[in-house]
Design an enzyme around this catalytic site. Structure first.
Site, PDB file in Angstrom:
ATOM      1  CG  ASP A   2       7.428   5.566 -11.381  1.00 52.57           C
ATOM      2  OD1 ASP A   2       7.945   4.560 -11.900  1.00 52.57           O
ATOM      3  OD2 ASP A   2       6.232   5.622 -11.034  1.00 52.57           O
ATOM      4  CB  SER A  24      -0.966  -0.040   1.188  1.00 51.78           C
ATOM      5  OG  SER A  24      -1.991   0.904   1.031  1.00 51.78           O
ATOM      6  CE  LYS A  66      -4.844  -2.035   0.942  1.00 50.57           C
ATOM      7  NZ  LYS A  66      -4.787  -0.605   0.560  1.00 50.57           N
TER       8      LYS A  66
END
Length: 746
Positions: free
Chosen positions: A504, A493, A518
């Site tokens: 990224d 999560s 998740k």
């Protein structure tokens, strides 16, 4: 039996309940008059379990239905029809008897009449089917407990044969009848006996221990209340919507919110149920219990009174959560405890201790830091790598709303630790997110902001398809230097939002195992908001309201975050993670959003992999860990264990010899010794059967065990720093915007 396979075994295996406070205002201790001493040798008759829901529970069930069937609230609402009813039915049976140890196929055949009626039960608030199934469950537990205790009187404990105990029955068919269950339980009891025998226990002690264990199992089920049955039944509906939608009773909701805030009000202790008595497992530093100097691990609480003169209630035989509710209370109020010291017999006279409750922050669950020194290579000097361990993305939501100066916040705590590490002039930072199951989405975004200079962090898509971009709007970076993020399958999560954003942005290396997967967002909805109740009556629902996506467009849902440098897989994706849920949302992708790309580690990764592979080839600790993982996965796949004593004893001897050999090797190589190496053999005991003080101390020692994965992650980061410092061309290729992103290279 394996209690982990039943939902209601939480009362057997939930040893910890946190109470809290910051510091003590006043404590006194007086002896109780002899005639007031409570009797410990008695049985406690539990209140009869209700056969139908209360009026409030009926209303709550209808409110849950209205919430989960409405697309304005639920991300993926499902019609509550016969199809979903059948799904609810399956999940309810799994929650009661997931190991298929109590119900027979004959029971299931009778229950099948309810299979398509549970939807109507939720809609109408008439939950009779749920209570009826549970009533049978309770009867079956009583029967099994009686059967197990009776077996202890028989001579069934010859272990020279070739039979085995099948402990993993999740995918097995239901036992045909009671005779088939008898066979299963006989092997289970024999396994329990053999474990204790191998641990050196004598037959009379084994019989006494197991008889008490099985009796306690029956007592725990007998202690269940209507709210427990109600919560479990309603959750068979909530969990059928998606894996992360849950219903909380008012009491459960309070506990959930407290766990998120890391701050509670009470005395500052961790309690554990042991037989009929609640004992202190751990003292929280800085709380009234700790500051008083009157309590220590192992002490038993037998009575609780409120204020200066409230009635002293005998809490022997109470459920642990009920005792916790009596001890926990508002800051500034008094609580009186009757306590029997750990070293005294249960028939000893208690002492009375008066404490003033206060607010405590649970520091052991907060972020913490340390520094590792990685030896130099050739002419390159040693590198000092700072490590920040973050167990969860916690936030005191109420404190933040009130604009308090000291509210608990993962980001604020990490920022302070980064300031300290910067002052210590570390060469890089590893953020350890292993087994960090997530928490506050806001904290994940703000924590990312400590390492980037403004920009999007996560995309959030709501049920209607609207996509919003959440990001860091604050200028400045708390840590500009080299960064690595360590994850494993337990990182979920919010951990995945952070690790994915760092990856990224090219802001740091991600190391470890592929994360949980998740990729959904949950929100707590208070069911008392519509009737505007002054006190909690209906509970709360944690429901999925959105799905999050990385700034690169991909979701972490099901697939997780894939590390740049991968370690051996410790838990297979088919056994643990989002992909194991049969109703998890599928992976998908949306458009990327513009974001700064600080670095591109692709050209560096082959060099780091080569150095990593060479290093772990001679790293004893890492090799031992890899061997243990392989052995664990092999054993787990078997789903059964031999009941031949000679075979089990030989296996135990091999494990003991292996630990001793490793410890000797550590001494020879100058490695840190494993503080638990001499205390790792199976003692055959359940958690609540061990010496509390010793078990708590052993738990603390576990934190001091060698951690080859963390050290190797620090070494990989140190390699990256050295490579980039030594090769300016490579540095320019990997970190084209290094002057903006941070000083990886000098």
């Amino acid at each position: 039996m394996n209690a982990k396979t039943t939902l209601f075994a939480f009362l057997l295996t939930m040893p910890l309940a946190l109470l809290a406070a910051d510091d003590v205002k006043k404590t006194t201790q007086v002896e109780l008059p002899r005639q007031d001493k409570p009797s410990l040798i008695r049985s406690v008759e539990p209140s009869p379990l209700p056969t139908a829901p209360t009026t409030d529970q009926t209303t709550a069930a209808k409110l849950v239905y209205g919430l989960l069937s409405d697309s304005r609230y639920a991300y993926r609402p499902r019609a509550l029809d016969d199809v979903l009813s059948a799904d609810m039915y399956k999940r309810y049976l799994e929650s009661l008897d997931g190991g298929k140890q109590f119900f027979t196929a004959q029971d299931i055949a009778k229950f099948d009449a309810y299979k398509t009626k549970l939807d109507d039960a939720i809609k109408s608030g008439d939950l009779a089917p749920g209570y009826a199934i549970f009533a049978t469950y309770k009867q079956r537990v009583d029967q099994r407990v009686g059967y197990a205790r009776n077996l202890l009187k028989q001579d069934l404990f010859d272990f020279t044969g070739n039979d085995s105990y099948e402990y993993d029955r999740e995918d097995a068919p239901w036992a045909a009848d009671n005779a088939a269950l008898d066979t299963l339980w006989k092997q289970s009891v024999r396994n329990d006996w053999l474990r204790l025998k191998l641990a050196g226990k004598k037959p009379e002690d084994i019989r006494k221990t197991l008889d008490k264990r099985y009796a306690n199992m029956g007592k725990s089920i007998a202690e269940l209340k209507g709210e427990d049955v109600f919560q479990t039944f309603v959750n068979s509906y909530a969990n059928a919507i998606d894996p992360h939608t849950d219903y909380f009773t008012p009491k459960s909701a309070d506990n959930f919110n407290m766990s998120m805030s890391l701050s509670l009000e009470g005395i500052g202790a961790v309690l554990q149920k042991q037989d009929d008595v609640v004992a202190i497992r751990e003292i929280v530093p800085g709380g009234p219990a700790g500051n008083s100097g009157k309590l220590k691990p192992g002490d038993r609480v037998v009575g609780v009174g409120q204020g200066d003169s409230g009635t002293m209630e005998d809490v022997i035989g109470w459920r642990i959560d009920d005792v916790v509710a009596k001890i926990r209370g508002a800051k500034g109020t008094k609580v009186r405890l009757d306590v029997i010291p750990a070293e005294a017999g249960l028939d000893s006279q208690p002492s009375r201790i008066v404490l003033v409750r206060d607010k405590v922050r649970l520091e052991d669950q907060a972020a913490k830091s340390k520094t590792l020194t990685i030896p130099g290579v050739g002419d390159a000097p040693a590198k000092r790598i700072g490590v920040i361990e973050l167990p969860g993305f916690y936030q005191d939501f109420e404190g933040r709303r009130k604009n308090a100066n000291d509210y608990a916040s993962a980001t604020r705590d990490v920022a302070k630790l980064l300031t300290k590490l910067r002052a210590d002039k570390v060469d890089g930072v590893v953020l350890d997110l292993r087994n960090n199951g997530g928490g506050s989405l806001t904290e994940a975004i703000e924590l990312t902001g400590l390492f980037i200079d403004r920009g999007p962090v996560v995309q959030v898509r709501e049920s209607g398809g609207r996509v919003s971009v959440e990001g860091d709007s604050d200028t400045g970076i708390a840590w500009e230097g080299p960064l690595a993020v360590l994850i494993n399958r337990g990182s979920a999560s919010a951990s995945e939002i952070f690790a994915g954003a760092i990856q990224d942005y090219g802001r740091g290396l991600v190391i470890g195992e592929t994360s949980f997967g998740k990729g959904t967002v949950q929100n707590l909805v208070d069911l008392d908001r519509w009737p505007a109740n002054e006190e909690a009556r209906f509970g709360q629902v944690k429901l999925t309201i959105a799905q999050f996506f990385r700034v690169s467009g991909g979701s972490t849902q099901n697939k997780g975050v894939v590390p740049d440098i991968a370690y051996p897989v410790s838990v297979d994706a088919s056994e643990y993670g989002e992909s194991t849920y049969d109703n998890a949302l599928p992976w998908t992708k949306i458009s990327a959003v513009p974001h700064t790309r600080y670095g591109n580690f692709a050209p560096l990764l082959p060099k780091l992999e080569t150095l990593h592979t060479a290093r772990i080839a001679s790293d004893k600790e890492f090799g031992w860990w890899s061997d243990d993982v392989a052995q664990f996965r092999e054993e787990r796949a078997k789903k059964s264990i031999s009941l031949n004593e000679a075979e089990r004893r030989a296996q135990r001897d091999r494990e003991d010899a292996k630990r001793k050999q490793r410890q000797e090797a550590r001494k020879t190589l100058g490695l840190d010794l494993d503080p638990l190496a001499d205390d790792y053999s199976d003692d055959g005991l359940a958690a609540n059967e061990r010496d509390i003080a010793k078990d708590a101390e052993r738990e603390k020692l576990a934190d001091k065990r060698p951690d080859p994965l963390l050290r190797e992650s620090a070494a990989i980061l140190a390699d990256a720093v050295r490579l980039l410092n030594a090769d300016r061309q490579l540095s320019a290729q990997v970190l084209p915007t290094a002057t903006t992103a941070g000083h990886w290279a000098d």
